[in-house]
Motif scaffolding. Structure first.
Motif, mmCIF file in Angstrom:
data_model
loop_
_atom_site.group_PDB
_atom_site.id
_atom_site.type_symbol
_atom_site.label_atom_id
_atom_site.label_comp_id
_atom_site.label_asym_id
_atom_site.label_seq_id
_atom_site.Cartn_x
_atom_site.Cartn_y
_atom_site.Cartn_z
ATOM 1 N N VAL A 56 0.859 -1.273 -0.010
ATOM 2 C CA VAL A 56 -0.085 0.044 -0.025
ATOM 3 C C VAL A 56 0.767 1.326 0.090
ATOM 4 N N ALA A 57 1.799 1.342 0.895
ATOM 5 C CA ALA A 57 2.820 2.414 0.880
ATOM 6 C C ALA A 57 3.560 2.817 -0.334
ATOM 7 N N ALA A 58 4.027 1.604 -1.108
ATOM 8 C CA ALA A 58 4.609 1.678 -2.230
ATOM 9 C C ALA A 58 3.712 2.410 -3.340
ATOM 10 N N THR A 59 2.609 1.742 -3.299
ATOM 11 C CA THR A 59 1.723 2.226 -4.273
ATOM 12 C C THR A 59 1.170 3.743 -4.199
ATOM 13 N N LEU A 60 1.002 3.822 -2.968
ATOM 14 C CA LEU A 60 0.605 5.319 -2.658
ATOM 15 C C LEU A 60 1.614 6.338 -3.232
ATOM 16 N N ALA A 61 3.152 5.911 -2.601
ATOM 17 C CA ALA A 61 4.100 6.871 -3.077
ATOM 18 C C ALA A 61 4.281 6.813 -4.621
ATOM 19 N N THR A 62 4.097 5.920 -5.040
ATOM 20 C CA THR A 62 4.006 6.004 -6.791
ATOM 21 C C THR A 62 2.949 6.789 -7.278
ATOM 22 N N PHE A 63 1.856 6.589 -6.724
ATOM 23 C CA PHE A 63 0.719 7.608 -7.262
ATOM 24 C C PHE A 63 1.086 9.033 -7.100
ATOM 25 N N ALA B 89 4.038 10.459 -6.826
ATOM 26 C CA ALA B 89 5.190 10.826 -7.751
ATOM 27 C C ALA B 89 4.550 10.974 -9.079
ATOM 28 N N PHE B 90 3.614 10.370 -9.397
ATOM 29 C CA PHE B 90 3.085 10.166 -10.687
ATOM 30 C C PHE B 90 2.329 11.418 -10.788
ATOM 31 N N ALA B 91 1.547 11.611 -9.709
ATOM 32 C CA ALA B 91 0.595 12.768 -10.013
ATOM 33 C C ALA B 91 1.629 14.304 -9.948
ATOM 34 N N VAL B 92 2.587 14.334 -9.009
ATOM 35 C CA VAL B 92 3.719 15.586 -9.412
ATOM 36 C C VAL B 92 4.287 15.590 -10.689
ATOM 37 N N SER B 93 4.506 14.426 -11.506
ATOM 38 C CA SER B 93 5.046 14.366 -12.926
ATOM 39 C C SER B 93 3.967 14.594 -13.928
ATOM 40 N N GLY B 94 2.872 14.103 -13.654
ATOM 41 C CA GLY B 94 1.630 14.155 -14.454
ATOM 42 C C GLY B 94 1.597 12.882 -15.061
ATOM 43 N N PRO B 95 0.397 11.988 -14.775
ATOM 44 C CA PRO B 95 0.157 11.086 -15.202
ATOM 45 C C PRO B 95 -0.895 10.914 -16.548
ATOM 46 N N LEU B 96 -1.262 12.056 -16.964
ATOM 47 C CA LEU B 96 -2.005 12.363 -18.192
ATOM 48 C C LEU B 96 -0.901 12.789 -19.297
ATOM 49 N N HIS B 97 -0.865 12.190 -20.480
ATOM 50 C CA HIS B 97 -0.079 12.418 -21.493
ATOM 51 C C HIS B 97 -0.946 13.001 -22.484
ATOM 52 N N HIS B 98 -0.406 13.901 -23.308
ATOM 53 C CA HIS B 98 -1.018 14.767 -24.507
ATOM 54 C C HIS B 98 -0.334 13.983 -25.728
ATOM 55 N N VAL B 99 -1.152 13.077 -26.327
ATOM 56 C CA VAL B 99 -0.567 12.507 -27.685
ATOM 57 C C VAL B 99 -1.331 13.443 -28.808
ATOM 58 N N SER B 100 -0.131 13.827 -29.386
ATOM 59 C CA SER B 100 -0.441 14.797 -30.729
ATOM 60 C C SER B 100 -1.206 14.130 -31.704
ATOM 61 N N SER B 101 -2.289 14.502 -32.093
ATOM 62 C CA SER B 101 -3.004 13.844 -33.306
ATOM 63 C C SER B 101 -2.325 14.326 -34.693
ATOM 64 N N ASP B 102 -1.398 15.139 -34.744
ATOM 65 C CA ASP B 102 -0.891 15.566 -36.098
ATOM 66 C C ASP B 102 0.739 15.174 -35.861
ATOM 67 N N ILE C 222 12.485 -0.099 4.882
ATOM 68 C CA ILE C 222 11.172 0.321 4.344
ATOM 69 C C ILE C 222 10.975 1.649 3.726
ATOM 70 N N PRO C 223 11.034 2.875 4.654
ATOM 71 C CA PRO C 223 10.761 4.064 3.915
ATOM 72 C C PRO C 223 11.843 4.424 2.683
ATOM 73 N N LEU C 224 13.261 4.444 2.810
ATOM 74 C CA LEU C 224 14.315 4.749 1.851
ATOM 75 C C LEU C 224 13.848 3.807 0.623
ATOM 76 N N GLY C 225 13.678 2.490 0.882
ATOM 77 C CA GLY C 225 13.388 1.677 -0.262
ATOM 78 C C GLY C 225 12.087 1.838 -1.065
ATOM 79 N N ILE C 226 11.003 2.302 -0.236
ATOM 80 C CA ILE C 226 10.046 2.653 -1.055
ATOM 81 C C ILE C 226 10.253 4.024 -1.954
ATOM 82 N N MET C 227 11.016 4.929 -1.121
ATOM 83 C CA MET C 227 11.369 6.076 -2.212
ATOM 84 C C MET C 227 11.860 6.007 -3.350
#
Length: 418
Positions: free
Chosen positions: A65-72, A74-87, A329-334
């Motif tokens: 749970v901790a690793a999944t939340l940490a990943t979420f 980190a992804f939220a900060v980096s932006g989990p939505l990608h803009h795929v160019s149609s052209d 555990i803390p540093l490993g999850i990071m």
């Protein structure tokens, strides 16, 4: 002007699927196994070693749970939505010279299977066959056979570009060359990597839809089940028995984010001296030698010390467990979240680029699709296979590029004379 498509990160969805599997499928089965006379005491040892089941479950689930939340996060900060160019500018047409290369890797896949011998295949079609022993002919052939997933990716690009029936048939042949060795050598991660590659290519080339995905799943999902079902101890009388057995073996496997494995190993590790930065052991081993644990030694240590059996490959830790064994555990999850974020950034570059060469696309595709191997084995195994396949990919791309350039020059020369 058409708008860019916004898609959620496939990598994030992959992590979500793995986490959901742990809670909705593996957890109920593990709870059932703790008090199931039909399964016997072996099931308890299989999941918990000789640790306290309640401690294993609580510790393992907490880490997942901790690793999944940490990943979420980190992804939220980096932006989990990608803009795929149609052209976006598509890669140049894949040159026909890929037909000169593909047979080499398809033949290697066939020979890798055949080299085991008919008797070994009949006795144990999908057994655990070590790659860590003698670097013999089968090992070399398997390394070439594993690369078929990228040859298939190249043919998929060509199929989209040409729509040719011959290209489609060759793509099917190479896909079968991916599936065959994966089943025989129990290589689940290769199949998952290939599925990710096709999904990424469909998103990039604008061909993704549910029907195409289901057709791909119709090929790959049975192969994943067969890897577990076709074992010598499986007494199966029907297809439904095979499917149920395969699913059950998948639940019993110790792969990816297996909370029971993580809990059992960490319960054992709490009573042991620090194992050192084993996640980076493949880097330090040439300098420190026996003073540090090499990634190939971690699996046998876990098998012998936690589950009390010996095996050449043992129980592969997976990157999450390897990280927390190394740094707590803390540093490993990071560390886990940071590396997953690095994958996300590469994925974002690949999906959002408005133009990309064939080589640039394939190299990024190779890195991102190997996340399944990283989560399933170790950073060392991931790095070794990534370098090996990157070298092969570089040679293939260079060959295609040279042949394409020679063909273009010959065409221009003919036009000039005309």
């Amino acid at each position: 002007m058409t708008k860019d498509r916004r898609i959620i990160s496939p990598l994030l969805l992959f992590v979500v699927v793995l986490a959901v599997f742990e809670f909705t499928v593996r957890l109920p089965y593990v709870l059932y196994a703790t008090d199931a006379p039909a399964l016997g005491a072996d099931a308890v040892v299989h999941f918990f070693g000789y640790a306290e089941p309640a401690r294993v479950i609580s510790l393992g689930l907490t880490i997942v749970v901790a690793a999944t939340l940490a990943t979420f996060i980190a992804f939220a900060v980096s932006g989990p939505l990608h803009h795929v160019s149609s052209d976006r500018q598509q890669a140049p047409l894949v040159h026909w010279s890929i037909y000169l290369i593909a047979p080499v890797f398809v033949a290697a896949a066939v020979l890798a299977v055949v080299s085991l011998g008919a008797e070994a295949l009949i006795e144990d079609l999908s057994g655990k066959r070590s790659e860590l022993g003698e670097r013999g002919l089968t090992w070399v052939l398997l390394r070439l056979a594993v690369f078929c997933h990228l040859i298939a990716a190249i043919f998929y690009i060509r199929v989209v570009q040409t729509g040719s029936l011959i290209d489609k048939l060759m793509f099917l042949v190479v896909v079968l060359a991916v599936i065959g060795p994966a089943v025989v050598f129990s290589q689940r991660a290769i199949l998952i990597s290939f599925v990710l590659e096709v999904i990424y290519l469909q998103l990039i080339l604008g061909t993704f839809n549910i029907r195409r995905f289901l057709r791909l799943a119709a090929f790959i999902l049975p192969a994943l089940i067969l890897i577990s079902a076709l074992r010598p101890n499986a007494e199966l009388t029907s297809l439904s028995d095979a499917l149920l057995f395969g699913v059950e073996k998948a639940v019993q496997s110790r792969y990816f984010l297996d909370f029971a494995k993580i809990g059992a190993v960490m319960s054992w590790a709490e009573l042991q001296p620090w194992m050192g930065p084993i996640v980076f052991g493949f880097i330090f081993e040439p300098f420190l030698g026996d003073q540090i644990i090499f990634y190939k030694e971690t699996g046998p240590i876990i098998a012998e010390q936690v589950y009390l059996y010996r095996a050449q490959n043992g129980v592969t830790p997976g990157f999450l467990l390897e990280s927390i064994l190394s740094f707590g555990i803390p540093l490993g999850i990071m560390l886990f979240a940071a590396v997953m974020t690095a994958f996300l950034r590469i994925e974002k570059q690949m999906l959002q680029a408005r133009s990309m060469t064939l080589g640039g696309l394939l190299f990024r595709l190779l890195i991102v699709s190997k996340v399944s191997l990283l989560l399933n084995s170790s950073l060392g195994a991931f790095s070794f296979q990534l370098v090996t396949e990157a070298v092969l990919l570089g040679a293939v791309v260079l060959f295609i590029s040279i042949m394409g350039s020679l063909g273009a020059r010959a065409h221009l020369h003919g036009v000039g004379h005309a």
